[in-house]
Design an enzyme around this catalytic site. Sequence first.
Site, mmCIF file in Angstrom:
data_model
loop_
_atom_site.group_PDB
_atom_site.id
_atom_site.type_symbol
_atom_site.label_atom_id
_atom_site.label_comp_id
_atom_site.label_asym_id
_atom_site.label_seq_id
_atom_site.Cartn_x
_atom_site.Cartn_y
_atom_site.Cartn_z
ATOM 1 N N ARG A 171 28.009 37.341 -5.784
ATOM 2 C CA ARG A 171 28.249 36.106 -4.924
ATOM 3 C C ARG A 171 27.723 34.931 -5.728
ATOM 4 N NH1 ARG A 171 28.435 36.025 0.837
ATOM 5 N NH2 ARG A 171 26.538 34.609 0.889
ATOM 6 N N ARG A 175 27.019 30.412 -15.078
ATOM 7 C CA ARG A 175 27.639 29.147 -15.642
ATOM 8 C C ARG A 175 26.880 28.998 -17.207
ATOM 9 N NH1 ARG A 175 27.308 26.454 -10.830
ATOM 10 N NH2 ARG A 175 28.946 26.778 -9.483
ATOM 11 N N ARG A 248 20.026 44.057 8.132
ATOM 12 C CA ARG A 248 18.594 43.365 7.745
ATOM 13 C C ARG A 248 18.026 42.352 8.554
ATOM 14 N NH1 ARG A 248 14.450 45.253 5.553
ATOM 15 N NH2 ARG A 248 13.376 43.624 4.297
ATOM 16 N N ARG A 279 12.473 32.736 1.059
ATOM 17 C CA ARG A 279 12.911 31.060 0.748
ATOM 18 C C ARG A 279 11.837 30.207 1.694
ATOM 19 N NH1 ARG A 279 19.304 32.059 1.210
ATOM 20 N NH2 ARG A 279 19.162 33.026 3.195
ATOM 21 N N GLU A 305 11.296 32.122 5.656
ATOM 22 C CA GLU A 305 12.138 33.199 6.099
ATOM 23 C C GLU A 305 11.739 34.550 5.381
ATOM 24 O OE1 GLU A 305 16.250 31.879 5.605
ATOM 25 O OE2 GLU A 305 16.801 33.833 4.981
ATOM 26 N N TYR A 353 29.780 40.804 5.690
ATOM 27 C CA TYR A 353 28.871 39.702 5.036
ATOM 28 C C TYR A 353 29.830 38.447 4.791
ATOM 29 C CZ TYR A 353 25.253 38.061 2.136
ATOM 30 O OH TYR A 353 24.260 37.500 1.291
ATOM 31 N N ASP A 355 31.002 34.587 5.104
ATOM 32 C CA ASP A 355 30.353 33.110 5.271
ATOM 33 C C ASP A 355 31.079 32.544 6.243
ATOM 34 O OD1 ASP A 355 28.408 33.049 3.361
ATOM 35 O OD2 ASP A 355 29.770 32.897 1.434
HETATM 36 P P1 FAD Z 1 27.362 34.752 14.902
HETATM 37 O O1 FAD Z 1 27.175 33.581 14.425
HETATM 38 O O2 FAD Z 1 26.546 35.842 14.790
HETATM 39 O O3 FAD Z 1 27.729 34.688 16.435
HETATM 40 C C1 FAD Z 1 27.849 35.836 17.286
HETATM 41 C C2 FAD Z 1 27.261 35.531 18.638
HETATM 42 O O4 FAD Z 1 27.653 36.522 19.521
HETATM 43 C C3 FAD Z 1 25.712 35.245 18.665
HETATM 44 O O5 FAD Z 1 25.543 33.877 19.136
HETATM 45 C C4 FAD Z 1 25.478 36.408 19.495
HETATM 46 O O6 FAD Z 1 24.102 36.131 20.130
HETATM 47 C C5 FAD Z 1 26.526 36.698 20.650
HETATM 48 N N1 FAD Z 1 26.621 37.982 20.966
HETATM 49 C C6 FAD Z 1 26.346 39.454 20.347
HETATM 50 N N2 FAD Z 1 26.119 40.287 21.062
HETATM 51 C C7 FAD Z 1 26.559 39.690 22.537
HETATM 52 C C8 FAD Z 1 26.619 40.293 23.724
HETATM 53 N N3 FAD Z 1 26.387 41.497 23.959
HETATM 54 N N4 FAD Z 1 26.803 39.526 24.882
HETATM 55 C C9 FAD Z 1 26.704 38.008 24.739
HETATM 56 N N5 FAD Z 1 26.851 37.442 23.345
HETATM 57 C C10 FAD Z 1 26.503 38.284 22.472
HETATM 58 N N6 FAD Z 1 27.524 31.191 5.868
HETATM 59 C C11 FAD Z 1 27.736 30.256 5.237
HETATM 60 O O7 FAD Z 1 28.983 29.804 5.095
HETATM 61 N N7 FAD Z 1 27.035 29.289 4.700
HETATM 62 C C12 FAD Z 1 25.602 29.560 4.632
HETATM 63 O O8 FAD Z 1 24.648 28.762 4.111
HETATM 64 C C13 FAD Z 1 25.088 30.483 5.343
HETATM 65 N N8 FAD Z 1 23.734 30.867 5.418
HETATM 66 C C14 FAD Z 1 23.436 32.085 6.167
HETATM 67 C C15 FAD Z 1 22.068 32.305 6.299
HETATM 68 C C16 FAD Z 1 21.512 33.307 7.080
HETATM 69 C C17 FAD Z 1 20.152 33.494 7.025
HETATM 70 C C18 FAD Z 1 22.457 34.005 7.840
HETATM 71 C C19 FAD Z 1 21.931 35.022 8.626
HETATM 72 C C20 FAD Z 1 23.662 33.776 7.590
HETATM 73 C C21 FAD Z 1 24.244 32.751 6.801
HETATM 74 N N9 FAD Z 1 25.493 32.542 6.772
HETATM 75 C C22 FAD Z 1 25.939 31.398 5.845
HETATM 76 C C23 FAD Z 1 26.645 33.264 7.434
HETATM 77 C C24 FAD Z 1 26.917 32.516 9.092
HETATM 78 O O9 FAD Z 1 26.081 32.583 9.699
HETATM 79 C C25 FAD Z 1 28.140 33.404 9.342
HETATM 80 O O10 FAD Z 1 29.224 33.514 8.647
HETATM 81 C C26 FAD Z 1 28.624 33.217 10.840
HETATM 82 O O11 FAD Z 1 27.402 32.629 11.599
HETATM 83 C C27 FAD Z 1 29.265 34.169 11.583
HETATM 84 O O12 FAD Z 1 29.767 33.654 12.896
HETATM 85 P P2 FAD Z 1 30.054 34.887 14.153
HETATM 86 O O13 FAD Z 1 30.812 34.069 15.079
HETATM 87 O O14 FAD Z 1 30.812 35.781 13.390
HETATM 88 O O15 FAD Z 1 28.691 35.442 14.198
HETATM 89 N N1 UDP Z 2 19.700 36.579 -5.215
HETATM 90 C C1 UDP Z 2 18.875 36.657 -5.937
HETATM 91 N N2 UDP Z 2 17.785 35.641 -6.422
HETATM 92 C C2 UDP Z 2 17.936 34.454 -5.703
HETATM 93 C C3 UDP Z 2 19.072 34.270 -4.961
HETATM 94 C C4 UDP Z 2 19.849 35.191 -4.500
HETATM 95 O O1 UDP Z 2 18.416 37.754 -6.617
HETATM 96 O O2 UDP Z 2 17.217 33.527 -5.968
HETATM 97 C C5 UDP Z 2 20.451 37.527 -4.808
HETATM 98 C C6 UDP Z 2 20.022 38.484 -3.718
HETATM 99 O O3 UDP Z 2 20.461 39.961 -4.014
HETATM 100 C C7 UDP Z 2 21.072 38.108 -2.607
HETATM 101 C C8 UDP Z 2 22.153 37.722 -3.245
HETATM 102 O O4 UDP Z 2 21.942 37.331 -4.604
HETATM 103 O O5 UDP Z 2 21.007 38.889 -1.556
HETATM 104 C C9 UDP Z 2 23.418 36.674 -2.585
HETATM 105 O O6 UDP Z 2 22.686 35.479 -2.417
HETATM 106 P P1 UDP Z 2 23.068 34.445 -1.426
HETATM 107 O O7 UDP Z 2 22.271 33.140 -1.683
HETATM 108 O O8 UDP Z 2 24.411 34.302 -1.302
HETATM 109 O O9 UDP Z 2 22.355 35.040 -0.060
HETATM 110 P P2 UDP Z 2 22.401 34.457 1.467
HETATM 111 O O10 UDP Z 2 22.479 33.094 1.498
HETATM 112 O O11 UDP Z 2 23.639 35.147 1.983
HETATM 113 O O12 UDP Z 2 21.274 35.080 2.008
#
Ligand code: FAD
Ligand code: UDP
Length: 372
Positions: A171, A175, A248, A279, A305, A353, A355
């Site tokens: 991911r 560069r 996780r 982080r 986090e 996984y 985005d």
């Molecule tokens: P979700 O956002 O998980 O929505 C699903 C919803 O369904 C939730 O609100 C949940 O409460 C609800 N639900 C589940 N079960 C039930 C039930 N039984 N009844 C009613 N409701 C229910 N993506 C990026 O592009 N950029 C980022 O920087 C980025 N950072 C992230 C950082 C973290 C820590 C995490 C965890 C994810 C990150 N993501 C990021 C990914 C991003 O969160 C997801 O791609 C996106 O939120 C997925 O949308 P979704 O609708 O599939 O799921």
């Molecule tokens: N990663 C790492 N060091 C860092 C940042 C990321 O080793 O400082 C690795 C780690 O395994 C992580 C993966 O790269 O799970 C993908 O990172 P990303 O930032 O895309 O993860 P997310 O934002 O989805 O948590």
Amino acid sequence: MKQYDYLIVGAGLFGCVFAHEAKRAGKRVLVVEKRPHIAGNAYTALTEGIHVHKYGAHIFHTNDAEVWHYVSQFAEFNRYTNSPVANYRGELFSLPFNMHTFHKMWGVVTPEEAAAKIAEQRREITGAPQNLEEQAISLVGRDIYEKLIRGYTEKQWGRDCRELPSFIIRRLPVRLTFDSNYFDARYQGIPAGGYTAMCERMLEGIAVRLQTDYLAHRAELDQLAEKVIYTGAVDAYFGYRLGALEYRGLRFETELLDIPNYQGNAVMNYTDRETPWTRIIEHKWFTFGRDAAGQDLPKTVITREYPIEWQPGEAPYYPINNARNSALYVQYRALADAERHVIFGGRLGEYRYYDMDAVIASALALCKREFA
Ligand code: FAD
Ligand code: UDP
């Protein structure tokens, strides 16, 4: 005829996009969400003028022009570019792996010197990389693996790097330039007004029931609609009958501080093994330290986090796509495909996984099939 054409379970991005497009196609829709708010994991809420990303940093980035134009209907995006800093026992490195990182690590100055150093260190890996450790060393060498990858990854996933799939580390860009943009994306930014406001616009005119768990009220909710779009966890839907898929978990610890600047950057990764968090996010820097009116914000909000072991019933954050879970998911997928009137989507429904841009693209593709 039932009251609604679609019952949408989950008001995350997948659910919001599907609901919006279904309404536009003239369908009657109801959204149920078990949390007390919409926007899923992208949810943001205001504290002291700062949009706090309640479930971790969410930076929108995509190479897909259609997705970018799609989301731009609902929000104006700022020009935020993610460029995290890695903190390894007080030593700071630029991320992703770029010439600033290589210079700090090895003192090299030219791309040629950096490439030679990586080539020398990757020699220990012969053959195709079999796991994350081998993939990482073959991409950037052992020094970077040991200081910037190993500790962070083992904290993040709670597993040895040799037990993790190599795609996770791919991911991150590598560069031989001084470009420290974390994402290889044509489009990137943060929605002015936060993700919650963006999702509110998507859901305009649509009935939403918050704090409603579909699985706890399945019989009565199924009576209301012809079809269900389910974006919760696929294994939970089937009562974990084949065993639980692993995720996780995360714990967020948020503090409001009466100072204007805590770490000078939105994202700082702690890449050693000992620091228990992965982080710290300083939310105000997603909007350059200013509020909606362009005023400098006097205070700051930070979030640590902590990755944690996940137990069934707790909030699932990251699917763990290792061999065991991938095989189990194939079995759940077969059950899901056989479920009439229910379509599974999103990060949890498809155990991927994803985005945000990929989730939106996948929801739009489903809409094209449903409303053709
Ligand atoms: P979700 O956002 O998980 O929505 C699903 C919803 O369904 C939730 O609100 C949940 O409460 C609800 N639900 C589940 N079960 C039930 C039930 N039984 N009844 C009613 N409701 C229910 N993506 C990026 O592009 N950029 C980022 O920087 C980025 N950072 C992230 C950082 C973290 C820590 C995490 C965890 C994810 C990150 N993501 C990021 C990914 C991003 O969160 C997801 O791609 C996106 O939120 C997925 O949308 P979704 O609708 O599939 O799921
Ligand atoms: N990663 C790492 N060091 C860092 C940042 C990321 O080793 O400082 C690795 C780690 O395994 C992580 C993966 O790269 O799970 C993908 O990172 P990303 O930032 O895309 O993860 P997310 O934002 O989805 O948590």
